[in-house]
Design a protein around this motif. Sequence first.
Motif, PDB file in Angstrom:
ATOM      1  N   SER A 355       0.824  -1.206   0.000  1.00  0.00           N
ATOM      2  CA  SER A 355       0.000   0.000   0.000  1.00  0.00           C
ATOM      3  C   SER A 355       0.855   1.250   0.000  1.00  0.00           C
ATOM      4  N   GLU A 356       0.428   2.239  -0.767  1.00  0.00           N
ATOM      5  CA  GLU A 356       1.128   3.519  -0.787  1.00  0.00           C
ATOM      6  C   GLU A 356       0.907   4.290   0.506  1.00  0.00           C
ATOM      7  N   HIS A 357      -0.025   3.829   1.348  1.00  0.00           N
ATOM      8  CA  HIS A 357      -0.294   4.483   2.628  1.00  0.00           C
ATOM      9  C   HIS A 357       0.212   3.647   3.804  1.00  0.00           C
ATOM     10  N   ASP A 358       1.160   2.768   3.553  1.00  0.00           N
ATOM     11  CA  ASP A 358       1.760   1.980   4.634  1.00  0.00           C
ATOM     12  C   ASP A 358       2.455   2.932   5.606  1.00  0.00           C
ATOM     13  N   ASP A 359       2.083   2.844   6.891  1.00  0.00           N
ATOM     14  CA  ASP A 359       2.622   3.767   7.887  1.00  0.00           C
ATOM     15  C   ASP A 359       3.789   3.185   8.669  1.00  0.00           C
ATOM     16  N   PHE A 360       4.320   2.050   8.221  1.00  0.00           N
ATOM     17  CA  PHE A 360       5.457   1.444   8.916  1.00  0.00           C
ATOM     18  C   PHE A 360       6.611   1.142   7.967  1.00  0.00           C
ATOM     19  N   VAL A 361       6.304   0.482   6.870  1.00  0.00           N
ATOM     20  CA  VAL A 361       7.315   0.147   5.871  1.00  0.00           C
ATOM     21  C   VAL A 361       6.961   0.882   4.576  1.00  0.00           C
ATOM     22  N   TYR A 363       6.508   2.116   0.860  1.00  0.00           N
ATOM     23  CA  TYR A 363       6.419   1.263  -0.324  1.00  0.00           C
ATOM     24  C   TYR A 363       7.450   1.613  -1.397  1.00  0.00           C
ATOM     25  N   GLY A 364       8.171   2.724  -1.226  1.00  0.00           N
ATOM     26  CA  GLY A 364       9.115   3.159  -2.245  1.00  0.00           C
ATOM     27  C   GLY A 364      10.108   2.095  -2.677  1.00  0.00           C
ATOM     28  N   PRO A 365      10.810   1.415  -1.740  1.00  0.00           N
ATOM     29  CA  PRO A 365      11.754   0.376  -2.153  1.00  0.00           C
ATOM     30  C   PRO A 365      11.089  -0.778  -2.903  1.00  0.00           C
ATOM     31  N   SER A 366       9.835  -1.092  -2.569  1.00  0.00           N
ATOM     32  CA  SER A 366       9.119  -2.148  -3.292  1.00  0.00           C
ATOM     33  C   SER A 366       8.955  -1.766  -4.758  1.00  0.00           C
ATOM     34  N   ALA A 367       8.511  -0.531  -4.985  1.00  0.00           N
ATOM     35  CA  ALA A 367       8.327  -0.063  -6.362  1.00  0.00           C
ATOM     36  C   ALA A 367       9.659   0.017  -7.093  1.00  0.00           C
ATOM     37  N   GLU A 380       2.224  -4.673  -7.284  1.00  0.00           N
ATOM     38  CA  GLU A 380       0.791  -4.388  -7.248  1.00  0.00           C
ATOM     39  C   GLU A 380       0.539  -3.362  -6.149  1.00  0.00           C
ATOM     40  N   ARG A 381       0.107  -2.175  -6.546  1.00  0.00           N
ATOM     41  CA  ARG A 381      -0.078  -1.066  -5.612  1.00  0.00           C
ATOM     42  C   ARG A 381      -1.477  -1.108  -4.989  1.00  0.00           C
ATOM     43  N   PHE A 382      -1.535  -0.842  -3.688  1.00  0.00           N
ATOM     44  CA  PHE A 382      -2.802  -0.753  -2.948  1.00  0.00           C
ATOM     45  C   PHE A 382      -2.906   0.631  -2.319  1.00  0.00           C
ATOM     46  N   SER A 383      -4.089   0.963  -1.825  1.00  0.00           N
ATOM     47  CA  SER A 383      -4.298   2.269  -1.200  1.00  0.00           C
ATOM     48  C   SER A 383      -4.831   2.160   0.219  1.00  0.00           C
ATOM     49  N   SER A 384      -4.822   0.961   0.789  1.00  0.00           N
ATOM     50  CA  SER A 384      -5.357   0.753   2.134  1.00  0.00           C
ATOM     51  C   SER A 384      -4.466   1.395   3.184  1.00  0.00           C
ATOM     52  N   GLY A 386      -2.531   1.677   6.901  1.00  0.00           N
ATOM     53  CA  GLY A 386      -1.925   0.712   7.805  1.00  0.00           C
ATOM     54  C   GLY A 386      -0.927  -0.198   7.121  1.00  0.00           C
ATOM     55  N   HIS A 387      -0.325  -1.047   7.935  1.00  0.00           N
ATOM     56  CA  HIS A 387       0.743  -1.943   7.482  1.00  0.00           C
ATOM     57  C   HIS A 387       0.228  -3.374   7.422  1.00  0.00           C
ATOM     58  N   THR A 388       0.498  -4.067   6.319  1.00  0.00           N
ATOM     59  CA  THR A 388       0.040  -5.442   6.037  1.00  0.00           C
ATOM     60  C   THR A 388      -1.477  -5.563   6.128  1.00  0.00           C
ATOM     61  N   LYS A 389      -2.189  -4.512   5.738  1.00  0.00           N
ATOM     62  CA  LYS A 389      -3.661  -4.548   5.757  1.00  0.00           C
ATOM     63  C   LYS A 389      -4.235  -4.563   4.339  1.00  0.00           C
ATOM     64  N   GLU A 390      -3.401  -4.880   3.350  1.00  0.00           N
ATOM     65  CA  GLU A 390      -3.858  -4.866   1.960  1.00  0.00           C
ATOM     66  C   GLU A 390      -5.037  -5.820   1.757  1.00  0.00           C
ATOM     67  N   TRP A 391      -4.906  -7.043   2.264  1.00  0.00           N
ATOM     68  CA  TRP A 391      -5.989  -8.015   2.096  1.00  0.00           C
ATOM     69  C   TRP A 391      -7.223  -7.584   2.858  1.00  0.00           C
ATOM     70  N   ASN A 392      -7.049  -7.069   4.056  1.00  0.00           N
ATOM     71  CA  ASN A 392      -8.192  -6.721   4.908  1.00  0.00           C
ATOM     72  C   ASN A 392      -9.104  -5.700   4.246  1.00  0.00           C
ATOM     73  N   ALA A 393      -8.503  -4.664   3.680  1.00  0.00           N
ATOM     74  CA  ALA A 393      -9.298  -3.578   3.108  1.00  0.00           C
ATOM     75  C   ALA A 393      -9.735  -3.852   1.678  1.00  0.00           C
ATOM     76  N   GLU A 394      -8.917  -4.596   0.927  1.00  0.00           N
ATOM     77  CA  GLU A 394      -9.209  -4.845  -0.492  1.00  0.00           C
ATOM     78  C   GLU A 394      -9.028  -6.328  -0.815  1.00  0.00           C
ATOM     79  N   PRO A 395      -9.847  -7.202  -0.194  1.00  0.00           N
ATOM     80  CA  PRO A 395      -9.626  -8.642  -0.378  1.00  0.00           C
ATOM     81  C   PRO A 395      -9.787  -9.110  -1.821  1.00  0.00           C
ATOM     82  N   GLU A 396     -10.767  -8.543  -2.551  1.00  0.00           N
ATOM     83  CA  GLU A 396     -10.964  -8.980  -3.926  1.00  0.00           C
ATOM     84  C   GLU A 396      -9.770  -8.601  -4.786  1.00  0.00           C
ATOM     85  N   HIS A 397      -9.251  -7.387  -4.591  1.00  0.00           N
ATOM     86  CA  HIS A 397      -8.073  -6.929  -5.325  1.00  0.00           C
ATOM     87  C   HIS A 397      -6.880  -7.836  -5.008  1.00  0.00           C
TER      88      HIS A 397
END
Length: 415
Positions: A355-361, A363-367, A380-384, A386-397
């Motif tokens: 996620s581009e809004h990760d508040d701990f790690v 995302y710049g180095p990933s990209a 694969e960029r997300f917008s959720s 928090g940290h490691t919450k990509e599945w929680n907020a956007e499970p279908e994505h």
Amino acid sequence: MDVLRAPSAEAGTAADGGTRTVPWARWALLGAAGGAAAGSLVAGATSGLASYFARQVLTPVRERPQDLAILAVVGSGPDREIILPATAETTAPGVYSVYFDAGAGHARVGEVTSYSPREGTVQRKVERVYSGDLARAVRGWWGGSAYPDPAALGLAADEVRIAVEGGDAPAWLVPAAQEARTWAIMVHGRGATRTEGLRAVHTARSLGLASLLISYRNDGEAPHAPDRRYGLGLTEWRDVEAAIGYALAQGTEDVVLFGWSMGAAVSLQAADQSVYRDRIRALVLDAPVINWVDVLAYQAKLNRIPETVGRFSQWLISNRAGRVVTGLAAPVDLKLLDWVARSDHLAVPTLILHSEHDDFVPYGPSAELAERNPGLVTFERFSSPGHTKEWNAEPEHWERAVTGWLSRVLALPAG
């Protein structure tokens, strides 16, 4: 992954069990003291804070701060709802956990039913209380591991033991619907447990993969490392190697490593150093630590630690002379953990979900890793929030991205 917290000048703790923020304004007064005495005090304070920060990074924390106020629980049965302070995370869509009673209580919460920006509160549906008396809870913490075990997903699993250094590490083995030639090995992050990987089990199963959700050194389930310190990936990968060996002994042909946060750093080291690296078909990395230097610098800034202090902390972690304060049996080579600089060393197809809004790690180095090694790395960029919450907020994505990518990489038959 736990959020690191800086110490106060008095090195005390806050009433909620967390660590107080550093009052840098007080430190600035040292400049008025003048002379060598002030310089000595500043140097000592800098060294002390750097040592503390380094230990915070490397030392497993057994008690989570209960930093989430549980304002009220209303209704009963299937109509029960919980009222919480409104934050970016607690107002995000999706399914999450509220842990309370020092972790003995666990509730799964779902959709937002009411949000009051004026009052600063959010009301969410309580989907299930797995343990504890939620009605009496007043404080807890927010989490992304929504389920406590495979049974909560409606799946049967075997509790297995994997031989690692110092003893046996427990793991869940969730079999595939039919005999699987490829297993998914789920590697959780720093401060988390094997429950973190439950979010990916249904996806793996839909692809015909069995899932092995492992524990590893210092996570509270597996044996401690001899020095009881995190290796940030440089020691933990050996426990992943043991898990791969276990899978191969059960007849599987190869594996896919799923890693979250520090678990991604662990997985990258396994793919680089393990004797079984040729059996690793793919990496699926969620909010990965691609470069620890970047993460440590970001955390130092987040905790208002001066840049020089942050750099000294990195030096303590990565040099033999720092072992006396860090407690490490051997220094951590942060260069080996920088996969942006080592992008050409990555030899395994890799999917990064971040996620581009990760508040701990960040995302710049990933990209950047994906840009440097586009032949093997898909980002694969997300917008959720928090940290490691990509599945929680956007499970279908999340599930669509993983299913589509792994189907291509593993050359699975359509449908």
